[in-house]
Design an enzyme around this catalytic site. Structure first.
Site, PDB file in Angstrom:
ATOM      1  CB  THR A 369      -2.589   0.871  -9.426  1.00 53.33           C
ATOM      2  OG1 THR A 369      -2.625   1.591  -8.032  1.00 53.33           O
ATOM      3  CG2 THR A 369      -4.057   0.656  -9.768  1.00 53.33           C
ATOM      4  CG  ASN A 389      -1.496   3.130  -2.389  1.00 50.04           C
ATOM      5  OD1 ASN A 389      -1.868   3.723  -3.363  1.00 50.04           O
ATOM      6  ND2 ASN A 389      -1.387   3.820  -1.232  1.00 50.04           N
ATOM      7  CD  GLU A 408      -5.484   1.203  -2.025  1.00 49.70           C
ATOM      8  OE1 GLU A 408      -5.217   2.194  -2.972  1.00 49.70           O
ATOM      9  OE2 GLU A 408      -5.400   0.051  -2.479  1.00 49.70           O
ATOM     10  N   GLY A 461      -1.712   6.340 -10.002  1.00 48.93           N
ATOM     11  CA  GLY A 461      -1.991   7.144  -8.849  1.00 48.93           C
ATOM     12  C   GLY A 461      -2.594   8.371  -9.349  1.00 48.93           C
TER      13      GLY A 461
HETATM   14  N1  GLY Z   1      -4.340   3.712  -4.654  1.00 44.81           N
HETATM   15  C1  GLY Z   1      -4.626   4.599  -5.713  1.00 44.81           C
HETATM   16  C2  GLY Z   1      -5.659   4.866  -5.858  1.00 44.81           C
HETATM   17  O1  GLY Z   1      -6.782   4.474  -5.705  1.00 44.81           O
HETATM   18  O2  GLY Z   1      -5.978   6.137  -6.746  1.00 44.81           O
END
Ligand code: GLY
Length: 560
Positions: A369, A389, A408, A461
């Site tokens: 991210t 993601n 996602e 994450g």
């Molecule tokens: N894809 C990681 C988050 O949105 O937390």
């Protein structure tokens, strides 16, 4: 007496514009992002007369090009905006949504067990992208410049290319096999199926054309017409379930941020569908009842961990897309609720996660991210975290578009208690449903105190929230932007029940003491973070920008 009061009032009145000017306009602009070329794109737009929101469009678009493994047009994001002229704060929710044909059990086999990697690889893992709509919305509603002008640096970068750098090469090595599966992506990122050497120029002419279409046609250039129909056909042919209606109906949502106070600091962060703001409020409310400054280092770390444990437990239990499920935000962010949680914390012992109500079981993995922070000369602020993601998302590029799709859908709880890419568990609140947004940990945050302002966030994450928490605590304790991004990190997320830590975060004696309190420890060489911070200290109008020393980000302060 009266005369001296009048004189004092007059003096105060004369001082007011000075104070207001100090607090409202730094006179300098700062950007910190994950790539120097993205930071330069933002500054180019500021120099042309754009504001922080125009610069955000430019940085978001440029990151799509130069950090394609982290975020992009095929993904989504959360943009926390704070407008100086009226102190208006809003979160632009450009999170992906589940396609209309999605079902709660779409990644389970006939026995009800998760199908390995079904929610991670290929277009079936992709939600409907939100980033293109968010760029258009930000430019239209908050920018000063036309969208086309703010997209120009990204179009130039996609056409001319940029040299492959170490972190991206690492991601390619990690995802080479997945990328090899579809020719469009392999043609962009690999050479003859192999990972190219550092310095190899990555050109993305299809992506440049997609940006050009967006620049000319706006939202419809991506979500409607022949282009959208072509994306739907390609996705379905490759095993996905998108429809033209899914794209046509996609909308960004403006949401009121989560706001709370901690020791006189006003903290503003992301509301659902992110868990970030709620979890941060919960953790800071718990910590607010302890005299942290009067405690020894080990006890402070222990308490931070216990606050993390409880907030991540609530994340798993209650959080989801508040447009679909009733998320008890008021309860979770209330100081009385934190009082109850604090009362279960012992100063000398870890609370096993299994002792918290509704405990669910465990598995491990990695993350990607991106986050950037912007302050403009007028005092407008942007904290933005955007994502596809995992590394290279679903690995699938839609032929002829340059658009790399997200994975996602894995951020949903594909089955209650089953861990996702980030070892996070969830409950029915985060179950898959058509049109629903998967729960996020992205935590773009802005905090303000008498000292000044900090704009921060990071990828990582599940670890995003704890990294932002530690970053805020260090800034509140007096750290500057460089110290905040450099801070060694540790993390606990309820499940698995262990503290992950960077070697420099916990010395040998601290590790031993924490273990003797019942904590399990696991060293990580890195905690996936890539924090980008901008600070503005009111004293002397000192503006600073800093990128995480763990990677190659770009941070720059300029006067225009
Ligand atoms: N894809 C990681 C988050 O949105 O937390």
């Amino acid at each position: 007496m009266f005369r001296s009061f009048k004189r004092l009032s007059l003096l105060l009145l004369m001082m007011l514009p000075v104070l207001a000017a100090t607090a409202a306009a730094p006179g300098k602009s700062a950007i910190a992002s994950a790539h120097p070329l993205a930071t330069a794109a933002g500054h180019e737009i500021l120099e042309q007369g754009g504001n922080a929101f125009d610069a955000a469009v430019a940085v978001s678009a440029a990151l799509t090009v130069v950090e394609p493994f982290s975020s992009g047009l095929g993904g989504g994001g959360l943009w926390l905006l704070s407008r100086a002229e009226d102190q208006h704060s809003v979160m632009i929710d450009g999170r992906e949504v589940a396609p209309g044909a999605a079902t709660a059990d779409m990644y389970l086999d006939e026995q009800g067990e998760p199908i390995p990697r079904a929610s991670l690889d290929g277009p079936l893992a992709a939600g409907i992208p939100g980033l293109p709509a968010a760029l258009v919305h930000m430019a239209d509603q908050y920018g000063r410049l036309p969208l086309a002008q703010s997209l120009a640096p990204a179009i130039r970068l996609a056409t001319a290319g940029f040299p492959l750098y170490a972190r991206m090469r690492l991601g390619l090595q990690y995802k080479q096999k997945l990328i090899q599966r579809w020719p469009a992506g392999a043609g962009i990122f690999l050479v003859g199926g192999d990972v190219p050497e550092p310095g190899h120029v990555i050109r993305q002419p299809d992506l440049a054309r997609t940006f050009e279409r967006l620049a000319v046609e706006g939202r419809d250039g991506f979500y409607a017409g022949e282009f959208a129909d072509g994306m739907v056909s390609a996705v379905r042919e490759a095993g996905g379930i998108w429809s033209a209606e899914d794209l046509r109906d996609y909308r960004v949502v403006e949401r009121a941020p989560i706001e709370f106070s901690y020791r006189g600091v006003r903290i503003v962060s992301a509301p659902p569908p992110s868990s970030g703001g709620v979890a941060l409020a919960d953790m800071f409310n718990i910590l607010g009842g302890f005299d942290l400054a009067g405690l020894d280092k080990v006890t402070r770390i222990h308490l931070n961990v216990e606050a993390m444990r409880r907030a991540y437990r609530d994340r798993a239990e209650y959080l989801g897309d508040s447009d679909f499920v009733a998320v008890p935000v008021g309860m979770l962010t209330h100081p009385f609720y934190a009082d109850g949680q604090r009362s279960s914390i012992r100063l000398d012992r870890a609370t096993p996660s299994s002792a918290l109500p509704g405990y669910r079981g465990e598995e491990p993995k990695g993350a990607h991210t991106t986050h950037y922070s912007i302050l403009d000369a007028d005092g407008n602020r942007v904290a933005a975290t955007q994502t596809i993601n995992g590394w290279f998302g679903s690995g699938y590029v839609i032929p002829g578009t340059g658009v790399l799709l997200n994975n996602e859908m894995d951020d949903f709880a594909i089955k209650p208690g089953v861990q996702n890419l980030y070892e996070l568990v969830g409950a029915s609140a985060n179950a898959i449903a058509p049109g629903k947004r998967p729960l996020s940990s992205m935590s773009p945050t802005i905090a303000e105190s008498d000292r000044g302002v900090i704009i921060l966030g990071t990828p990582g994450g599940s670890r995003i929230i704890s990294m932002v928490m530690l970053g805020l605590l260090s800034w509140i304790d007096g750290a500057d932007a460089t110290a905040v991004v450099s801070l060694p990190r540790y993390h606990h997320q309820y499940v698995p029940d262990r503290i992950y830590f960077e070697p420099a975060a916990l010395d040998e004696a601290t590790r031993k003491e924490l273990e003797s309190m019942g904590h399990e420890l696991r060293e990580s060489s890195r905690l996936y973070g890539n924090m980008n911070v901008v600070t503005w200290d009111y004293a002397g109008d000192e503006v600073r920008a800093a990128s995480d020393p763990r990677n190659e980000g770009g941070a720059a302060v300029r006067v225009y």
